[in-house]
Design a protein around this motif. Structure first.
Motif, PDB file in Angstrom:
ATOM      1  N   TYR A 124     -33.603 -10.831  15.392  1.00 59.20           N
ATOM      2  CA  TYR A 124     -34.406 -10.213  16.447  1.00 59.20           C
ATOM      3  C   TYR A 124     -33.520  -9.297  17.276  1.00 59.20           C
ATOM      4  CZ  TYR A 124     -38.413 -13.351  15.772  1.00 59.20           C
ATOM      5  OH  TYR A 124     -39.494 -14.016  15.278  1.00 59.20           O
ATOM      6  N   ASP A 125     -34.075  -8.187  17.660  1.00 65.06           N
ATOM      7  CA  ASP A 125     -33.385  -7.243  18.532  1.00 65.06           C
ATOM      8  C   ASP A 125     -33.665  -7.664  19.973  1.00 65.06           C
ATOM      9  OD1 ASP A 125     -32.534  -5.098  20.076  1.00 65.06           O
ATOM     10  OD2 ASP A 125     -33.612  -3.587  18.915  1.00 65.06           O
ATOM     11  N   GLU A 156     -41.876 -18.137   7.133  1.00 68.16           N
ATOM     12  CA  GLU A 156     -41.631 -16.705   6.925  1.00 68.16           C
ATOM     13  C   GLU A 156     -40.470 -16.213   7.791  1.00 68.16           C
ATOM     14  OE1 GLU A 156     -44.121 -12.689   7.737  1.00 68.16           O
ATOM     15  OE2 GLU A 156     -45.172 -14.231   6.560  1.00 68.16           O
ATOM     16  N   ARG A 157     -40.415 -16.683   9.035  1.00 62.62           N
ATOM     17  CA  ARG A 157     -39.310 -16.285   9.927  1.00 62.62           C
ATOM     18  C   ARG A 157     -37.980 -16.827   9.428  1.00 62.62           C
ATOM     19  NH1 ARG A 157     -43.345 -17.337  13.651  1.00 62.62           N
ATOM     20  NH2 ARG A 157     -42.576 -19.410  14.097  1.00 62.62           N
ATOM     21  N   ILE A 158     -37.973 -18.047   8.917  1.00 62.48           N
ATOM     22  CA  ILE A 158     -36.742 -18.637   8.388  1.00 62.48           C
ATOM     23  C   ILE A 158     -36.271 -17.843   7.175  1.00 62.48           C
ATOM     24  CG2 ILE A 158     -35.755 -20.679   7.276  1.00 62.48           C
ATOM     25  CD1 ILE A 158     -37.615 -22.369   9.087  1.00 62.48           C
ATOM     26  N   HIS A 193     -30.893 -21.897  16.729  1.00 59.41           N
ATOM     27  CA  HIS A 193     -29.956 -21.437  17.762  1.00 59.41           C
ATOM     28  C   HIS A 193     -29.921 -19.907  17.810  1.00 59.41           C
ATOM     29  CE1 HIS A 193     -26.086 -20.508  19.671  1.00 59.41           C
ATOM     30  NE2 HIS A 193     -26.374 -21.568  20.416  1.00 59.41           N
ATOM     31  N   ALA A 194     -29.935 -19.280  16.652  1.00 59.71           N
ATOM     32  CA  ALA A 194     -29.866 -17.810  16.595  1.00 59.71           C
ATOM     33  C   ALA A 194     -31.056 -17.160  17.288  1.00 59.71           C
ATOM     34  CB  ALA A 194     -29.792 -17.346  15.141  1.00 59.71           C
ATOM     35  N   TYR A 195     -32.224 -17.781  17.221  1.00 61.26           N
ATOM     36  CA  TYR A 195     -33.421 -17.186  17.806  1.00 61.26           C
ATOM     37  C   TYR A 195     -33.779 -17.763  19.177  1.00 61.26           C
ATOM     38  CZ  TYR A 195     -34.641 -14.631  13.537  1.00 61.26           C
ATOM     39  OH  TYR A 195     -34.664 -13.759  12.481  1.00 61.26           O
ATOM     40  N   TRP A 216     -40.749 -10.269  18.999  1.00 62.02           N
ATOM     41  CA  TRP A 216     -40.441 -11.691  19.043  1.00 62.02           C
ATOM     42  C   TRP A 216     -41.679 -12.542  18.800  1.00 62.02           C
ATOM     43  CZ3 TRP A 216     -37.277 -11.900  24.233  1.00 62.02           C
ATOM     44  CH2 TRP A 216     -36.142 -11.096  24.102  1.00 62.02           C
ATOM     45  N   TRP A 217     -41.439 -13.840  18.646  1.00 63.09           N
ATOM     46  CA  TRP A 217     -42.460 -14.830  18.305  1.00 63.09           C
ATOM     47  C   TRP A 217     -43.573 -14.853  19.344  1.00 63.09           C
ATOM     48  CZ3 TRP A 217     -41.311 -20.761  18.578  1.00 63.09           C
ATOM     49  CH2 TRP A 217     -42.351 -21.461  17.999  1.00 63.09           C
ATOM     50  N   ARG A 218     -44.720 -14.407  18.943  1.00 66.06           N
ATOM     51  CA  ARG A 218     -45.904 -14.370  19.798  1.00 66.06           C
ATOM     52  C   ARG A 218     -46.967 -15.277  19.192  1.00 66.06           C
ATOM     53  NH1 ARG A 218     -43.568 -12.155  24.031  1.00 66.06           N
ATOM     54  NH2 ARG A 218     -42.739 -10.130  23.614  1.00 66.06           N
ATOM     55  N   PRO A 219     -47.854 -15.843  19.913  1.00 65.87           N
ATOM     56  CA  PRO A 219     -48.097 -15.772  21.347  1.00 65.87           C
ATOM     57  C   PRO A 219     -47.312 -16.823  22.157  1.00 65.87           C
ATOM     58  CG  PRO A 219     -49.905 -16.919  20.324  1.00 65.87           C
ATOM     59  CD  PRO A 219     -48.955 -16.511  19.209  1.00 65.87           C
ATOM     60  N   TRP A 220     -46.474 -17.626  21.484  1.00 61.42           N
ATOM     61  CA  TRP A 220     -45.753 -18.696  22.169  1.00 61.42           C
ATOM     62  C   TRP A 220     -44.944 -18.192  23.361  1.00 61.42           C
ATOM     63  CZ3 TRP A 220     -45.863 -23.570  23.092  1.00 61.42           C
ATOM     64  CH2 TRP A 220     -44.766 -24.184  23.678  1.00 61.42           C
ATOM     65  N   LEU A 221     -44.137 -17.169  23.149  1.00 57.62           N
ATOM     66  CA  LEU A 221     -43.281 -16.688  24.236  1.00 57.62           C
ATOM     67  C   LEU A 221     -44.099 -16.124  25.388  1.00 57.62           C
ATOM     68  CD1 LEU A 221     -40.397 -15.162  22.128  1.00 57.62           C
ATOM     69  CD2 LEU A 221     -40.394 -17.329  23.372  1.00 57.62           C
TER      70      LEU A 221
END
Length: 172
Positions: free
Chosen positions: A43-44, A32-34, A87-89, A51-56
């Motif tokens: 992402y701002d 979905e993110r791709i 790379h972008a994210y 942003w990508w949670r809960p990983w971060l």
């Protein structure tokens, strides 16, 4: 039984390093993110809540405990769409406290690297990430054998030493 990524990083006391060597990862949760990225979503940097949670959050918690979290990526150039997306994210990983370097595959030809991506925790526990030919995860393998940990530490250090810091790497 293999630990979850949360268990793996929570167990780290000094270091957690991750070597990635594939050019494509076909992880269902990421599709979905791709697709959103392809459609122009970015992402701002000022809106961390998006942003990508809960990983971060896990990376922030791990780094705040004093654990050195580093990731090195070996990539083919010219890079494909997936690496451009990654790379972008990747600035989100860096903002969470992860240190990240990129190594063009042509600069890794003389390095002895394991056959699979891995996490190495505290220089003693290795979790290999296993994938099929299309980049879909097929499982993990865990080793606490000193020789395996040493191989992975040496490989990671070699890639890290040649790698280009995230802020300086421009995908070709």
């Amino acid at each position: 039984m293999a630990p979850t990524y949360r268990e793996l990083l929570t167990s780290a006391t000094t270091s957690a390093v991750h070597l990635e060597m594939r050019d494509v990862y076909t992880v269902e949760s990421e599709q979905e993110r791709i697709a959103a990225w392809r459609a122009g979503h970015r992402y701002d940097p000022a809106d961390r809540a998006s942003w990508w949670r809960p990983w971060l959050d896990l990376i922030v918690e791990t780094v705040e405990r004093g654990v050195d979290v580093r990731r090195a990526r070996v990539v083919s150039e010219p890079v494909n769409e997936y690496i451009r997306y990654s790379h972008a994210y990747a600035f989100t990983n860096v903002a969470a406290g992860e240190r990240l370097r990129w190594l063009p595959r042509a600069m890794a030809s003389d390095l002895a690297l394991p056959g699979n991506d891995f996490w190495l925790v505290d220089g003693r526990l290795v979790l290999f990430n296993l994938f099929d030919g299309g980049g879909r995860p097929t499982g993990v393998e865990v080793s606490e054998k000193p020789g395996v940990a040493e191989l992975c530490a040496t490989a990671f250090d070699a890639v890290w030493g040649r790698g280009i810091d995230h802020q300086d790497y421009r995908p070709a």
